[in-house]
Scaffold this motif. Structure first.
Motif, PDB file in Angstrom:
ATOM      1  N   MET A   1       0.826  -1.207   0.000  1.00 33.82           N
ATOM      2  CA  MET A   1       0.000   0.000   0.000  1.00 33.82           C
ATOM      3  C   MET A   1       0.864   1.263   0.000  1.00 33.82           C
ATOM      4  O   MET A   1       0.542   2.234  -0.685  1.00 33.82           O
ATOM      5  N   ARG A   2       1.955   1.229   0.738  1.00 32.48           N
ATOM      6  CA  ARG A   2       2.854   2.382   0.768  1.00 32.48           C
ATOM      7  C   ARG A   2       3.482   2.615  -0.604  1.00 32.48           C
ATOM      8  O   ARG A   2       3.484   3.734  -1.118  1.00 32.48           O
ATOM      9  N   LEU A   3       3.999   1.551  -1.213  1.00 38.51           N
ATOM     10  CA  LEU A   3       4.635   1.669  -2.520  1.00 38.51           C
ATOM     11  C   LEU A   3       3.633   2.090  -3.592  1.00 38.51           C
ATOM     12  O   LEU A   3       3.954   2.872  -4.483  1.00 38.51           O
ATOM     13  N   SER A   4       2.415   1.572  -3.502  1.00 41.74           N
ATOM     14  CA  SER A   4       1.410   1.847  -4.533  1.00 41.74           C
ATOM     15  C   SER A   4       0.936   3.295  -4.536  1.00 41.74           C
ATOM     16  O   SER A   4       0.369   3.762  -5.514  1.00 41.74           O
ATOM     17  N   SER A   5       1.180   4.004  -3.457  1.00 45.75           N
ATOM     18  CA  SER A   5       0.724   5.391  -3.385  1.00 45.75           C
ATOM     19  C   SER A   5       1.844   6.402  -3.605  1.00 45.75           C
ATOM     20  O   SER A   5       1.598   7.612  -3.563  1.00 45.75           O
ATOM     21  N   GLN A   6       3.050   5.937  -3.874  1.00 48.26           N
ATOM     22  CA  GLN A   6       4.180   6.857  -4.005  1.00 48.26           C
ATOM     23  C   GLN A   6       4.337   7.457  -5.399  1.00 48.26           C
ATOM     24  O   GLN A   6       5.025   8.459  -5.551  1.00 48.26           O
ATOM     25  N   ARG A   7       3.723   6.856  -6.399  1.00 46.84           N
ATOM     26  CA  ARG A   7       3.810   7.360  -7.776  1.00 46.84           C
ATOM     27  C   ARG A   7       2.422   7.325  -8.397  1.00 46.84           C
ATOM     28  O   ARG A   7       1.533   6.637  -7.916  1.00 46.84           O
ATOM     29  N   ALA A   8       2.252   8.042  -9.503  1.00 48.84           N
ATOM     30  CA  ALA A   8       0.952   8.081 -10.183  1.00 48.84           C
ATOM     31  C   ALA A   8       0.558   6.703 -10.705  1.00 48.84           C
ATOM     32  O   ALA A   8      -0.609   6.317 -10.639  1.00 48.84           O
ATOM     33  N   VAL A   9       1.535   5.951 -11.219  1.00 51.79           N
ATOM     34  CA  VAL A   9       1.273   4.587 -11.702  1.00 51.79           C
ATOM     35  C   VAL A   9       2.327   3.669 -11.111  1.00 51.79           C
ATOM     36  O   VAL A   9       3.522   3.928 -11.211  1.00 51.79           O
ATOM     37  N   VAL A  10       1.854   2.593 -10.510  1.00 46.21           N
ATOM     38  CA  VAL A  10       2.738   1.587  -9.928  1.00 46.21           C
ATOM     39  C   VAL A  10       2.312   0.228 -10.471  1.00 46.21           C
ATOM     40  O   VAL A  10       1.129  -0.107 -10.464  1.00 46.21           O
ATOM     41  N   ILE A  11       3.295  -0.525 -10.933  1.00 44.25           N
ATOM     42  CA  ILE A  11       3.028  -1.861 -11.472  1.00 44.25           C
ATOM     43  C   ILE A  11       3.842  -2.873 -10.683  1.00 44.25           C
ATOM     44  O   ILE A  11       5.060  -2.751 -10.577  1.00 44.25           O
ATOM     45  N   PHE A  12       3.150  -3.853 -10.132  1.00 41.67           N
ATOM     46  CA  PHE A  12       3.807  -5.001  -9.512  1.00 41.67           C
ATOM     47  C   PHE A  12       3.808  -6.079 -10.574  1.00 41.67           C
ATOM     48  O   PHE A  12       2.770  -6.412 -11.140  1.00 41.67           O
ATOM     49  N   SER A  13       4.979  -6.611 -10.850  1.00 41.51           N
ATOM     50  CA  SER A  13       5.201  -7.446 -12.007  1.00 41.51           C
ATOM     51  C   SER A  13       6.110  -8.614 -11.654  1.00 41.51           C
ATOM     52  O   SER A  13       6.602  -8.704 -10.536  1.00 41.51           O
ATOM     53  N   LYS A  14       6.301  -9.487 -12.614  1.00 41.76           N
ATOM     54  CA  LYS A  14       7.366 -10.501 -12.549  1.00 41.76           C
ATOM     55  C   LYS A  14       8.112 -10.419 -13.867  1.00 41.76           C
ATOM     56  O   LYS A  14       7.497 -10.300 -14.931  1.00 41.76           O
TER      57      LYS A  14
END
Length: 102
Positions: A5-18
């Protein structure tokens, strides 16, 4: 969960990927083509990637990647992103989040 949640709110677009996921690659390419510079977290390369993947699954991501957050809000799956793009809704959403200015 807190880390995601912290990482997802730090930038306009956040992608968790592999790094080995073809759908993640397609989504990242789409955002790059639209002129977005997303924060990308490769779960298979992150020290706490396994925990982050479990947190994404608890948030409803199934499969867990790619998980896309726009403006801190989970947009979720590849199907959702592609549907938004094809309907013309993705670019306005990205503008509202401050990810693009065109």
């Amino acid at each position: 969960m807190d880390r995601v949640m912290r990482l997802s709110s730090q930038r306009a677009v956040v992608i968790f990927s592999k790094s080995s996921c073809c759908m993640s690659h397609a989504i990242k390419s789409l955002f790059y083509d639209l002129g977005v510079s997303p924060a990308i977290y490769e779960l298979d390369e992150e020290p706490k990637g396994r925990e982050m993947e479990k947190a994404l699954q608890r948030l409803g991501c199934n499969p867990s990647v790619p998980a896309v957050f726009i403006g801190g809000t989970l947009v979720n799956s590849t199907n959702t992103i592609m549907s938004l793009h094809l309907s013309g809704s993705l670019v306005p959403m990205l503008k509202e989040a401050g990810a693009i200015w065109l």
